[in-house]
Design a protein around this motif. Structure first.
Motif, PDB file in Angstrom:
ATOM      1  N   CYS A  16      -4.704  -4.745   9.753  1.00 29.91           N
ATOM      2  CA  CYS A  16      -3.980  -4.513   8.505  1.00 29.91           C
ATOM      3  C   CYS A  16      -2.485  -4.298   8.775  1.00 29.91           C
ATOM      4  O   CYS A  16      -1.633  -4.859   8.094  1.00 29.91           O
ATOM      5  N   ALA A  32      -4.096 -13.463   0.972  1.00 32.31           N
ATOM      6  CA  ALA A  32      -5.262 -14.056   0.311  1.00 32.31           C
ATOM      7  C   ALA A  32      -6.323 -14.471   1.316  1.00 32.31           C
ATOM      8  O   ALA A  32      -7.526 -14.340   1.060  1.00 32.31           O
ATOM      9  N   HIS A  35       0.820  -1.214   0.000  1.00 31.47           N
ATOM     10  CA  HIS A  35       0.000   0.000   0.000  1.00 31.47           C
ATOM     11  C   HIS A  35       0.854   1.265   0.000  1.00 31.47           C
ATOM     12  O   HIS A  35       0.339   2.362   0.265  1.00 31.47           O
ATOM     13  N   ASP A  39      -6.991 -10.628   3.612  1.00 35.04           N
ATOM     14  CA  ASP A  39      -7.237  -9.322   2.987  1.00 35.04           C
ATOM     15  C   ASP A  39      -7.290  -9.462   1.469  1.00 35.04           C
ATOM     16  O   ASP A  39      -6.629  -8.724   0.733  1.00 35.04           O
ATOM     17  N   ALA A  40      -8.080 -10.374   0.996  1.00 33.24           N
ATOM     18  CA  ALA A  40      -8.164 -10.657  -0.435  1.00 33.24           C
ATOM     19  C   ALA A  40      -8.652  -9.447  -1.230  1.00 33.24           C
ATOM     20  O   ALA A  40      -8.265  -9.250  -2.384  1.00 33.24           O
ATOM     21  N   GLU A  41      -9.491  -8.619  -0.613  1.00 32.77           N
ATOM     22  CA  GLU A  41     -10.045  -7.453  -1.306  1.00 32.77           C
ATOM     23  C   GLU A  41      -9.198  -6.193  -1.091  1.00 32.77           C
ATOM     24  O   GLU A  41      -9.531  -5.127  -1.602  1.00 32.77           O
ATOM     25  N   SER A  42      -8.127  -6.296  -0.297  1.00 35.48           N
ATOM     26  CA  SER A  42      -7.238  -5.164   0.011  1.00 35.48           C
ATOM     27  C   SER A  42      -7.970  -4.001   0.676  1.00 35.48           C
ATOM     28  O   SER A  42      -7.594  -2.838   0.509  1.00 35.48           O
ATOM     29  N   GLY A  43      -9.018  -4.325   1.443  1.00 29.20           N
ATOM     30  CA  GLY A  43      -9.761  -3.272   2.133  1.00 29.20           C
ATOM     31  C   GLY A  43      -9.665  -3.337   3.636  1.00 29.20           C
ATOM     32  O   GLY A  43     -10.369  -2.604   4.339  1.00 29.20           O
ATOM     33  N   GLU A  46     -11.395  -1.344   7.331  1.00 24.04           N
ATOM     34  CA  GLU A  46     -12.240  -2.084   8.274  1.00 24.04           C
ATOM     35  C   GLU A  46     -11.572  -2.243   9.634  1.00 24.04           C
ATOM     36  O   GLU A  46     -12.221  -2.107  10.676  1.00 24.04           O
TER      37      GLU A  46
END
Length: 236
Positions: free
Chosen positions: A121, A105, A73, A108-112, A116
């Protein structure tokens, strides 16, 4: 077992910290490298003030491993600055570590995850990779300073960090001293500093800092969170 085969006595970290309280940063770095030959690394974010510590390390031993965490990121400017600064200073052991792909995977598969649960993270993208990176080492050097935030006003020069010793050579340096050092040695600045970024982490969790604000006010703005976690907890 003869005397040469015996392990060295445990390091008295409190005594070492007391001895180094008035020492110059270069002396603290040299003392750390001497105390842990071949078993010490520096950790750098290649942020706005990182050039100072890295320049000092290069003067003592430019082959000192420098561990860098690419969280996935980061700003592209930070990645470019890493390469520019390493080449400029002649650092020969800059090592980049990334989060475990399987863990990413699964968690945090959606990288969001940053939106949240920023603590989770940071654990996934910074704390866990750094624990892996520091595996071979008994000590590490970092660039925290007491002036940066209320959570850092009492940091020691040398401190126990779990099973390792952590050295904070720049602890006593203030912002003006850092700027003067960079000017004196003509060190390149992080490209985002001129745009109002005083402390730079991951792109989604970093904002510009307004005049008069705490230098780390732009990190996780609007949240109670002030640290990523690598300097707290059970040690890594």
């Amino acid at each position: 077992m003869n005397a040469l085969d015996r392990p060295p006595p445990p390091l008295d970290v409190a005594a070492l910290d007391a001895r180094l309280q008035q020492a110059a940063p270069l002396e603290i770095i040299a003392a750390g490298i001497a105390a842990f030959p071949g078993r010490i690394a520096a950790v750098s974010s290649f942020g706005t003030e990182s050039a100072v510590l890295l320049h000092m390390i290069a003067q003592v031993d430019r082959a000192t491993p420098v561990l860098f965490l690419d969280t996935g990121h980061l700003f592209e400017e930070t990645l470019a600055y890493r390469d520019t600064l390493a080449a400029r200073l002649g650092l020969t052991q800059v090592q980049t570590f990334s989060p475990d792909p399987a863990a990413l995977a699964a968690r945090d598969a959606e990288s969001g995850l940053w939106a949240e649960d920023p603590d989770a993270c940071c654990a996934l993208r910074k704390v866990e990779p750094l624990a892996r990176a520091l595996g071979p080492y008994g000590a590490w050097i970092n660039g925290r300073k007491r002036y940066q935030a209320a959570t850092r006003t009492a940091i020691a020069v040398a401190e126990q960090d779990g099973d390792r010793v952590k050295f904070n050579p720049l602890a006593a340096m203030g912002r003006e001293q850092l700027l003067a050092y960079m000017d004196t040695h003509d060190l390149p600045r992080h490209p985002l500093e001129k745009h109002g970024f005083a402390s730079i982490g991951c792109m989604p969790c970093t904002t510009r800092v307004k005049p008069g604000e705490d230098p780390r006010a732009g990190r996780w703005r609007g949240k109670a969170k002030t640290e990523c976690g690598i300097h707290f907890g059970d040690g890594i």
